[in-house]
Design an enzyme around this catalytic site. Structure first.
Site, PDB file in Angstrom:
ATOM      1  N   SER A  54     -23.549  20.055  20.628  1.00 16.22           N
ATOM      2  CA  SER A  54     -24.985  19.506  21.698  1.00 16.22           C
ATOM      3  C   SER A  54     -25.489  18.505  21.991  1.00 16.22           C
ATOM      4  CB  SER A  54     -25.611  21.044  21.496  1.00 16.22           C
ATOM      5  OG  SER A  54     -27.056  20.886  22.609  1.00 16.22           O
ATOM      6  N   ALA A  55     -25.522  17.997  23.004  1.00 15.33           N
ATOM      7  CA  ALA A  55     -26.901  16.728  23.911  1.00 15.33           C
ATOM      8  C   ALA A  55     -27.381  17.443  23.079  1.00 15.33           C
ATOM      9  CB  ALA A  55     -26.672  16.480  24.589  1.00 15.33           C
ATOM     10  N   ASP A  76     -20.130  23.770  22.886  1.00 18.78           N
ATOM     11  CA  ASP A  76     -21.289  23.199  23.014  1.00 18.78           C
ATOM     12  C   ASP A  76     -22.965  24.407  23.184  1.00 18.78           C
ATOM     13  OD1 ASP A  76     -22.825  21.224  25.646  1.00 18.78           O
ATOM     14  OD2 ASP A  76     -22.252  22.967  26.357  1.00 18.78           O
ATOM     15  N   LEU A  77     -23.712  24.154  23.771  1.00 20.46           N
ATOM     16  CA  LEU A  77     -24.750  25.270  23.321  1.00 20.46           C
ATOM     17  C   LEU A  77     -24.632  25.664  24.920  1.00 20.46           C
ATOM     18  CD1 LEU A  77     -27.236  26.774  22.447  1.00 20.46           C
ATOM     19  CD2 LEU A  77     -28.732  24.886  22.829  1.00 20.46           C
ATOM     20  N   ASP A  78     -25.620  24.610  25.924  1.00 21.80           N
ATOM     21  CA  ASP A  78     -26.701  24.976  27.263  1.00 21.80           C
ATOM     22  C   ASP A  78     -24.985  24.992  28.179  1.00 21.80           C
ATOM     23  OD1 ASP A  78     -28.844  24.703  26.897  1.00 21.80           O
ATOM     24  OD2 ASP A  78     -28.765  23.159  26.332  1.00 21.80           O
ATOM     25  N   LYS A  81     -25.080  18.120  33.991  1.00 22.23           N
ATOM     26  CA  LYS A  81     -24.498  19.190  32.867  1.00 22.23           C
ATOM     27  C   LYS A  81     -24.189  18.264  31.430  1.00 22.23           C
ATOM     28  CE  LYS A  81     -24.205  23.123  35.277  1.00 22.23           C
ATOM     29  NZ  LYS A  81     -23.213  24.354  35.775  1.00 22.23           N
ATOM     30  N   LYS A  92     -22.416  12.541  25.054  1.00 20.86           N
ATOM     31  CA  LYS A  92     -21.084  12.846  25.809  1.00 20.86           C
ATOM     32  C   LYS A  92     -20.910  11.904  26.909  1.00 20.86           C
ATOM     33  CE  LYS A  92     -21.995  17.042  24.089  1.00 20.86           C
ATOM     34  NZ  LYS A  92     -22.030  18.799  24.429  1.00 20.86           N
ATOM     35  N   GLU A 149     -16.906  23.285  25.867  1.00 21.83           N
ATOM     36  CA  GLU A 149     -17.122  23.125  26.897  1.00 21.83           C
ATOM     37  C   GLU A 149     -17.335  23.481  28.257  1.00 21.83           C
ATOM     38  OE1 GLU A 149     -19.212  20.649  27.367  1.00 21.83           O
ATOM     39  OE2 GLU A 149     -19.843  19.631  25.233  1.00 21.83           O
ATOM     40  N   ASP A 150     -18.893  23.522  29.156  1.00 22.79           N
ATOM     41  CA  ASP A 150     -18.723  23.948  29.541  1.00 22.79           C
ATOM     42  C   ASP A 150     -19.006  22.450  30.608  1.00 22.79           C
ATOM     43  OD1 ASP A 150     -21.086  22.857  29.080  1.00 22.79           O
ATOM     44  OD2 ASP A 150     -21.905  23.949  31.210  1.00 22.79           O
TER      45      ASP A 150
HETATM   46  C1  BG6 Z   1     -27.206  19.688  26.947  1.00 19.92           C
HETATM   47  C2  BG6 Z   1     -27.510  19.925  28.551  1.00 19.92           C
HETATM   48  O1  BG6 Z   1     -27.123  20.422  26.271  1.00 19.92           O
HETATM   49  O2  BG6 Z   1     -28.639  19.017  26.914  1.00 19.92           O
HETATM   50  C3  BG6 Z   1     -28.380  18.753  29.777  1.00 19.92           C
HETATM   51  O3  BG6 Z   1     -26.161  20.155  29.125  1.00 19.92           O
HETATM   52  C4  BG6 Z   1     -29.603  18.704  29.107  1.00 19.92           C
HETATM   53  O4  BG6 Z   1     -28.402  19.121  30.519  1.00 19.92           O
HETATM   54  C5  BG6 Z   1     -29.071  17.901  27.541  1.00 19.92           C
HETATM   55  O5  BG6 Z   1     -30.168  17.804  29.387  1.00 19.92           O
HETATM   56  C6  BG6 Z   1     -30.245  17.667  26.495  1.00 19.92           C
HETATM   57  O6  BG6 Z   1     -31.472  18.585  26.468  1.00 19.92           O
HETATM   58  P1  BG6 Z   1     -32.462  18.731  26.058  1.00 19.92           P
HETATM   59  O7  BG6 Z   1     -32.759  19.776  25.951  1.00 19.92           O
HETATM   60  O8  BG6 Z   1     -32.623  17.713  24.867  1.00 19.92           O
HETATM   61  O9  BG6 Z   1     -33.517  17.680  27.274  1.00 19.92           O
HETATM   62 MG    MG Z   2     -23.150  22.123  28.292  1.00 18.79          MG
END
Ligand code: BG6
Ligand code: MG
Length: 215
Positions: free
Chosen positions: A115-116, A10-12, A46, A146, A170-171
């Site tokens: 990542s999302a 996962d990224l964030d 998250k 997810k 994953e966090d």
């Molecule tokens: C996830 C984050 O990785 O990405 C979420 O944990 C975030 O907080 C989601 O809403 C979507 O991100 P973005 O950058 O497409 O708005």
């Molecule tokens: Mg994350």
């Protein structure tokens, strides 16, 4: 146990601490709409997609809006978020990440991003890690967020490995659930109390080694 052929990150919150920037942008939006948004509330966002995050935020504030207005607000939040990440550089890579990715690369274990976020590639480029990934699956590739396993299954497919040969990092609780329903092993990055469903939990990737992973 099948041998590990790929690690999906996962990224964030795993590679970079962008959760703080997402939080600042959502809080600014909440304040504009006339309510407060705590860091505790932010835990619910998250791993959740942009639109789902907005819906949770509006529910917290007790605000009801039509679809057109919601799209406008999601766009606005993203513009603020993009401003906040504009100056990111490699100093924001979380501890242990580069070392662990290098160790995986040396051993021939494939590396994927799952990542999302639709900003994932921009961030990876900015922090100088994009070249280390064999495949990237992000918010622009998926139709189900997810805890649906889609993001991780697409990663395994792109790398031509079976789900049981993958380990996910994953966090987010939703991300741990997504990995488990994909049939993958999962290492939680964060607190044991929150990520208790994961097979192993570390505070950061600085605690992770290939040796620990294979145990
Ligand atoms: C996830 C984050 O990785 O990405 C979420 O944990 C975030 O907080 C989601 O809403 C979507 O991100 P973005 O950058 O497409 O708005
Ligand atoms: Mg994350």
């Amino acid at each position: 146990m099948a041998p590990i052929k790929a690690c999906i990150f996962d990224l964030d919150g795993v590679i970079v601490d962008t959760a703080k920037y997402h939080y600042l942008a959502w809080r600014r939006l909440a304040n504009e709409l006339g309510f407060d948004f705590s860091e505790n509330d932010n835990e619910r966002l998250k791993g959740v997609s942009r639109m789902d995050s907005l819906n949770i935020l509006l529910e917290i504030g007790g605000v009801e809006l039509d679809e057109v207005r919601k799209q406008e607000l999601a766009k606005k939040k993203n513009e603020w978020y993009v401003e906040l990440i504009a100056d990111m550089d490699k100093t924001e890579i979380l501890p242990g990440t580069t070392q662990f990715l290098t160790e995986l690369q040396k051993t021939g274990i494939k590396i994927a991003l799952g990542s999302a976020s639709k900003n994932a590639k921009t961030i990876l480029r900015r922090i100088g890690l994009i070249e280390m990934f064999d495949t990237i699956v992000d918010g622009t590739d998926i139709s189900k967020a997810k805890p649906d396993p889609e993001v991780f299954l697409l990663g395994a497919k792109a790398l031509n490995v079976d789900p049981n040969e993958c380990v996910v990092f994953e966090d987010a609780v939703s991300g741990v659930e997504a990995a488990l329903s994909a049939g993958m092993r999962v290492v939680g990055v964060g607190s044991k109390e929150t990520l208790f469903k994961a097979n192993d939990v570390v505070n950061s990737l600085a605690e992770m080694t290939l040796n620990r992973l294979e145990k």
